[in-house]
Design a protein around this motif. Structure first.
Motif, PDB file in Angstrom:
ATOM      1  N   LEU A 182       0.832  -1.203   0.000  1.00 61.96           N
ATOM      2  CA  LEU A 182       0.000   0.000   0.000  1.00 61.96           C
ATOM      3  C   LEU A 182       0.867   1.253   0.000  1.00 61.96           C
ATOM      4  O   LEU A 182       0.559   2.236  -0.681  1.00 61.96           O
ATOM      5  N   TYR A 183       1.960   1.211   0.741  1.00 59.30           N
ATOM      6  CA  TYR A 183       2.900   2.335   0.778  1.00 59.30           C
ATOM      7  C   TYR A 183       3.360   2.670  -0.643  1.00 59.30           C
ATOM      8  O   TYR A 183       3.376   3.829  -1.046  1.00 59.30           O
ATOM      9  N   LEU A 184       3.737   1.644  -1.386  1.00 62.52           N
ATOM     10  CA  LEU A 184       4.223   1.858  -2.747  1.00 62.52           C
ATOM     11  C   LEU A 184       3.092   2.250  -3.692  1.00 62.52           C
ATOM     12  O   LEU A 184       3.254   3.132  -4.542  1.00 62.52           O
ATOM     13  N   TYR A 185       1.952   1.627  -3.547  1.00 62.00           N
ATOM     14  CA  TYR A 185       0.799   1.952  -4.387  1.00 62.00           C
ATOM     15  C   TYR A 185       0.413   3.421  -4.227  1.00 62.00           C
ATOM     16  O   TYR A 185       0.140   4.116  -5.200  1.00 62.00           O
ATOM     17  N   ASP A 186       0.417   3.884  -2.970  1.00 65.83           N
ATOM     18  CA  ASP A 186       0.075   5.283  -2.688  1.00 65.83           C
ATOM     19  C   ASP A 186       1.076   6.260  -3.306  1.00 65.83           C
ATOM     20  O   ASP A 186       0.762   7.436  -3.475  1.00 65.83           O
ATOM     21  N   ARG A 187       2.264   5.786  -3.623  1.00 64.89           N
ATOM     22  CA  ARG A 187       3.287   6.633  -4.228  1.00 64.89           C
ATOM     23  C   ARG A 187       3.371   6.442  -5.744  1.00 64.89           C
ATOM     24  O   ARG A 187       4.315   6.888  -6.387  1.00 64.89           O
ATOM     25  N   GLY A 188       2.388   5.750  -6.298  1.00 64.83           N
ATOM     26  CA  GLY A 188       2.276   5.635  -7.748  1.00 64.83           C
ATOM     27  C   GLY A 188       2.933   4.441  -8.394  1.00 64.83           C
ATOM     28  O   GLY A 188       2.989   4.355  -9.621  1.00 64.83           O
ATOM     29  N   TYR A 189       3.424   3.510  -7.617  1.00 65.61           N
ATOM     30  CA  TYR A 189       4.051   2.320  -8.193  1.00 65.61           C
ATOM     31  C   TYR A 189       3.000   1.260  -8.508  1.00 65.61           C
ATOM     32  O   TYR A 189       1.982   1.156  -7.821  1.00 65.61           O
ATOM     33  N   ASN A 190       3.285   0.481  -9.562  1.00 62.56           N
ATOM     34  CA  ASN A 190       2.446  -0.678  -9.854  1.00 62.56           C
ATOM     35  C   ASN A 190       2.847  -1.798  -8.904  1.00 62.56           C
ATOM     36  O   ASN A 190       4.036  -2.091  -8.764  1.00 62.56           O
ATOM     37  N   VAL A 191       1.879  -2.406  -8.290  1.00 65.24           N
ATOM     38  CA  VAL A 191       2.148  -3.494  -7.349  1.00 65.24           C
ATOM     39  C   VAL A 191       1.889  -4.815  -8.064  1.00 65.24           C
ATOM     40  O   VAL A 191       0.753  -5.203  -8.280  1.00 65.24           O
TER      41      VAL A 191
ATOM     42  N   PRO B 103       3.902  -8.907  -9.003  1.00 70.92           N
ATOM     43  CA  PRO B 103       4.532 -10.043  -8.318  1.00 70.92           C
ATOM     44  C   PRO B 103       5.894  -9.736  -7.694  1.00 70.92           C
ATOM     45  O   PRO B 103       6.207 -10.242  -6.621  1.00 70.92           O
ATOM     46  N   LYS B 104       6.707  -8.894  -8.328  1.00 71.53           N
ATOM     47  CA  LYS B 104       8.035  -8.591  -7.786  1.00 71.53           C
ATOM     48  C   LYS B 104       7.936  -7.730  -6.532  1.00 71.53           C
ATOM     49  O   LYS B 104       8.669  -7.942  -5.572  1.00 71.53           O
ATOM     50  N   VAL B 105       7.023  -6.765  -6.539  1.00 72.34           N
ATOM     51  CA  VAL B 105       6.796  -5.948  -5.338  1.00 72.34           C
ATOM     52  C   VAL B 105       6.235  -6.818  -4.230  1.00 72.34           C
ATOM     53  O   VAL B 105       6.663  -6.743  -3.075  1.00 72.34           O
ATOM     54  N   GLU B 106       5.271  -7.665  -4.577  1.00 69.53           N
ATOM     55  CA  GLU B 106       4.682  -8.563  -3.582  1.00 69.53           C
ATOM     56  C   GLU B 106       5.741  -9.458  -2.950  1.00 69.53           C
ATOM     57  O   GLU B 106       5.755  -9.657  -1.735  1.00 69.53           O
ATOM     58  N   SER B 107       6.641  -9.980  -3.771  1.00 70.78           N
ATOM     59  CA  SER B 107       7.693 -10.860  -3.268  1.00 70.78           C
ATOM     60  C   SER B 107       8.640 -10.120  -2.323  1.00 70.78           C
ATOM     61  O   SER B 107       8.982 -10.613  -1.243  1.00 70.78           O
ATOM     62  N   ALA B 108       9.061  -8.921  -2.727  1.00 66.50           N
ATOM     63  CA  ALA B 108       9.974  -8.146  -1.879  1.00 66.50           C
ATOM     64  C   ALA B 108       9.298  -7.771  -0.563  1.00 66.50           C
ATOM     65  O   ALA B 108       9.909  -7.861   0.506  1.00 66.50           O
ATOM     66  N   CYS B 109       8.040  -7.357  -0.633  1.00 64.65           N
ATOM     67  CA  CYS B 109       7.313  -6.987   0.584  1.00 64.65           C
ATOM     68  C   CYS B 109       7.077  -8.203   1.481  1.00 64.65           C
ATOM     69  O   CYS B 109       7.143  -8.086   2.707  1.00 64.65           O
ATOM     70  N   LYS B 110       6.844  -9.347   0.864  1.00 66.15           N
ATOM     71  CA  LYS B 110       6.659 -10.574   1.654  1.00 66.15           C
ATOM     72  C   LYS B 110       7.949 -10.913   2.390  1.00 66.15           C
ATOM     73  O   LYS B 110       7.926 -11.281   3.566  1.00 66.15           O
ATOM     74  N   THR B 111       9.073 -10.761   1.728  1.00 71.83           N
ATOM     75  CA  THR B 111      10.373 -10.987   2.370  1.00 71.83           C
ATOM     76  C   THR B 111      10.558 -10.012   3.525  1.00 71.83           C
ATOM     77  O   THR B 111      11.020 -10.378   4.596  1.00 71.83           O
TER      78      THR B 111
END
Length: 89
Positions: free
Chosen positions: A36-45, A47-55
């Protein structure tokens, strides 16, 4: 006698109100907060974002922040945004 009974009723009512507050677990962030932090800043969320955030949210992983950070910066997330997102995880 009525005062003792009234005191007991008040104590029980107070306990019923306060118990859920006292027993509630502390708030904790998770991978959704990171995304959500990244989405609110205009990034597409994706699989790669999900993976990094999960880590980053994996509390059993000692190096989770840096792995999250590296994962996000490797896909083009600005350093400041990656740090904020991983801190949220």
């Amino acid at each position: 006698m009525k005062m003792k009974r009234a005191g007991g009723v008040m104590a029980a009512a107070l306990a019923a109100i306060l118990l859920p507050i006292v027993v509630a677990s502390p708030a904790s962030a998770d991978q959704g907060d990171c995304q959500l932090y990244l989405y609110d800043r205009g990034y597409n969320v994706g699989p790669k974002v999900e993976s990094a955030c999960k880590t980053g949210a994996n509390t059993r992983n000692v190096g989770r922040f840096i792995q999250c950070y590296w994962g996000l910066t490797a896909i083009g997330v600005k350093e400041a945004d990656a740090a904020g997102a991983c801190q949220s995880a």
